[in-house]
Design a protein around this motif. Structure first.
Motif, mmCIF file in Angstrom:
data_model
loop_
_atom_site.group_PDB
_atom_site.id
_atom_site.type_symbol
_atom_site.label_atom_id
_atom_site.label_comp_id
_atom_site.label_asym_id
_atom_site.label_seq_id
_atom_site.Cartn_x
_atom_site.Cartn_y
_atom_site.Cartn_z
ATOM 1 N N THR A 74 0.834 -1.214 0.000
ATOM 2 C CA THR A 74 0.000 0.000 0.000
ATOM 3 C C THR A 74 0.859 1.250 0.000
ATOM 4 O OG1 THR A 74 -1.838 -1.086 1.132
ATOM 5 C CG2 THR A 74 -1.730 1.303 1.289
ATOM 6 N N ASN A 78 1.026 3.869 -3.148
ATOM 7 C CA ASN A 78 0.588 5.250 -2.900
ATOM 8 C C ASN A 78 1.719 6.243 -3.133
ATOM 9 O OD1 ASN A 78 -1.355 7.242 -1.958
ATOM 10 N ND2 ASN A 78 -0.027 7.423 -0.169
ATOM 11 N N LEU A 107 -3.916 8.339 -2.746
ATOM 12 C CA LEU A 107 -4.870 7.241 -2.782
ATOM 13 C C LEU A 107 -5.431 7.009 -1.387
ATOM 14 C CD1 LEU A 107 -2.941 4.698 -5.036
ATOM 15 C CD2 LEU A 107 -4.830 6.195 -5.706
ATOM 16 N N THR A 109 -5.603 5.020 1.318
ATOM 17 C CA THR A 109 -4.777 3.870 1.704
ATOM 18 C C THR A 109 -5.585 2.775 2.389
ATOM 19 O OG1 THR A 109 -4.171 5.063 3.731
ATOM 20 C CG2 THR A 109 -2.674 5.237 1.857
ATOM 21 N N LEU A 112 -7.164 0.926 -0.415
ATOM 22 C CA LEU A 112 -6.132 0.218 -1.160
ATOM 23 C C LEU A 112 -5.651 -1.017 -0.407
ATOM 24 C CD1 LEU A 112 -4.323 0.151 -3.645
ATOM 25 C CD2 LEU A 112 -2.709 1.642 -2.439
ATOM 26 N N GLU A 113 -5.399 -0.870 0.887
ATOM 27 C CA GLU A 113 -4.908 -2.002 1.671
ATOM 28 C C GLU A 113 -5.958 -3.111 1.741
ATOM 29 O OE1 GLU A 113 -2.888 -2.864 6.065
ATOM 30 O OE2 GLU A 113 -3.234 -0.820 5.373
ATOM 31 N N GLU A 115 -8.168 -3.816 -0.551
ATOM 32 C CA GLU A 115 -8.162 -4.501 -1.838
ATOM 33 C C GLU A 115 -6.941 -5.379 -2.008
ATOM 34 O OE1 GLU A 115 -10.582 -4.598 -3.940
ATOM 35 O OE2 GLU A 115 -11.825 -3.205 -2.779
ATOM 36 N N TYR A 140 -9.377 1.159 -6.764
ATOM 37 C CA TYR A 140 -8.681 2.149 -5.948
ATOM 38 C C TYR A 140 -9.563 3.388 -5.837
ATOM 39 C CZ TYR A 140 -7.611 4.235 -10.467
ATOM 40 O OH TYR A 140 -7.715 4.794 -11.716
#
Length: 493
Positions: A74, A78, A107, A109, A112-113, A115, A140
């Motif tokens: 992540t 990012n 992004l 985070t 994102l993490e 996903e 994202y």
């Protein structure tokens, strides 16, 4: 050599071969054991690694996240995202370069993490002994600091080779060649609009990320999409409506013809004259009111016949000047101005008389008698009645006693009305006399029958004159009464 010795010599080589075989077996066993241990260890390591990290040969949007935990991946993704460069170009030249981080982009985070954890599980399910490199695409969420974006995209950062100019609105102007109004299109300037710059930059970044998230440089072209726009364009409905209105007005002016009727005499205002009155100013077409008023004033000067000295050709062939001229036509110049301005925009052919303040019975050009009038010569004590140029009758009369208070007024007047019978009376002179025919013209004076007069004409008026009226023989009074109507002109001199 003895038999035993021979057998001993033969046994010795055989023992050596056996020992070597045993040694080889031992080494092979150890090697196999090591291989098993290494394989088990490797497999165990891979299992542990795959369980805790993104696995090997794992790429996300072109970023190598192999052997990284989801939170490490992540941070890497990012950071790489924020380090992307946004390059602004204008007229083929680079004018400004910033990173997404400086523009306030990053992004989410947490998203994102989450996903990446999902991806790690998916990779674990699909794991094989021989894994190939794969570039994964995952959802994202881009977040943005709008305040930071505004600060970083301050227009001061975007300098140009020449001075920036504002856009110019489309406008209407008169074209001398086509004799009509046209629209001059808006002119695009290069003055940057902060709001349009923000919106266009945001759109470019979004579009580039959607097309290729792994792209390291995002180009943004400074062009008319970022420049201040003209508030009014050639396609403006309001502008087009105004253009149509103006050209319609011009067309109406060109199609208008106004003819004034003065009996058989006419005065025409044609399109050439109207065009000479038009004033074109910007997107306005107006009629020069001063020119219109001057034209009307000219008409009045030429065709007004009342309240000005009158030149009169008598039945005796003499020309006299009538000063007290209260008969005739007078144009109402203010009312005529309003009417003419309205007519000019009609787009039609108009024939009419002017708007009069005072009107006589009829006219033909400047002749407001037009062959129909009563003529009275006080000196000759005689009256003539003309109608349509024909003498209807003439007769001797008796006018007022030639004193200051009883003399008949000279001048041009209109018969106010006629009445039959009628009673003449006067509080001043104390009389009340019935008459059969009464035709007043001014200040209580008029024409009437006078059967009490023994004779008419000559110098009778000097001794037996009236109180100002024109005394007529009864039969002549009847003829005159029946021949005229109210408004009929009478000239006394």
């Amino acid at each position: 050599m003895s038999e035993r010795k021979k057998r001993g010599e033969q046994r010795q080589p055989t023992n050596r071969k056996g020992k070597r075989k045993q040694k080889l077996k031992f080494i092979l066993s150890i090697s196999i054991l090591l291989m098993i241990v290494l394989t088990v260890g490797f497999v165990a390591y891979e299992i542990v690694t795959d369980t805790q990290t993104m696995g090997c040969k794992t790429f996300v949007y072109g970023q190598n996240v192999s052997r990284l935990t989801p939170d490490q991946a992540t941070e890497k993704i990012n950071t790489t995202f924020e380090d992307k460069t946004v390059s602004f170009y204008e007229n083929g030249k680079s004018v400004y370069t910033v990173s997404l981080r400086e523009l306030g982009y990053s992004l989410n985070t947490q998203t994102l993490e989450t996903e990446l954890f999902k991806l790690k599980k998916e990779i674990w399910k699909k794991r094989t002994i021989f894994e190939s490199k794969e570039d994964w695409k995952i959802p994202y969420e881009v977040v943005r600091d709008d305040n930071r974006l505004s600060e970083t995209l301050s227009v001061e950062h975007f300098t140009a080779d020449t001075e920036r100019i504002s856009s110019e609105d489309a406008y209407i102007k008169y074209d001398d060649a086509s004799k009509k109004f046209i629209i001059v299109d808006a002119v695009q300037g290069n003055q940057i609009d902060p709001n349009r710059l923000l919106q266009y930059t945001s759109d470019c970044i979004r579009k580039n990320l959607e097309e290729d998230f792994s792209r390291k440089v995002i180009p943004v072209e400074i062009n008319e999409n970022t420049y201040s726009q003209a508030a009014v364009t050639a396609s403006s409905e309001e502008l087009l409506s105004r253009l149509s209105e103006l050209n319609t007005n011009i067309e109406k002016y060109n199609n208008t013809s106004i003819t004034y009727l003065f009996g058989d005499v006419t005065e025409t205002i044609d399109s050439a004259t109207i065009n000479s009155w038009m004033v074109i100013s910007g997107d306005k077409v107006e009629i020069d009111s001063d020119k219109v008023r001057a034209y009307i004033e000219g008409l009045a000067s030429k065709y007004n016949t009342i309240y000005v000295p009158r030149s009169f050709y008598t039945s005796n062939g003499q020309t006299v000047t009538i000063s007290n001229n209260e008969y005739g036509f007078r144009i109402d110049q203010d009312a005529e101005f309003e009417q003419l301005c309205a007519d000019l925009q009609s787009g039609t052919t108009i024939q009419r008389s002017p708007v009069y303040e005072k009107e006589g019975l009829s006219r033909n050009g400047t002749d407001d008698l037009n062959g129909s009038y009563i003529e009275v010569s006080l000196e000759q004590q005689h009256l003539w009645l003309y109608k349509n140029g024909v003498l209807v009758t003439d007769t001797d009369i008796i006018s007022g006693l030639p004193t200051e208070d009883r003399a008949t007024y000279t001048g041009a007047y209109a018969i106010a009305y006629k009445a039959s019978p009628f009673t003449l009376s006067s509080d001043i002179y104390g009389y009340e006399v019935p008459v059969t025919y009464w035709m007043p013209f001014v200040y209580g004076q008029g024409l009437h029958d006078a059967d009490w007069q023994p004779e008419f004409g000559g110098d009778v008026y000097k001794t037996n004159g009236s109180h100002g009226c024109i005394n007529l023989p009864p039969d002549q009074a009847e003829v005159i009464y029946n021949a005229i109507d109210g408004g009929y002109p009478i000239i006394l001199y």
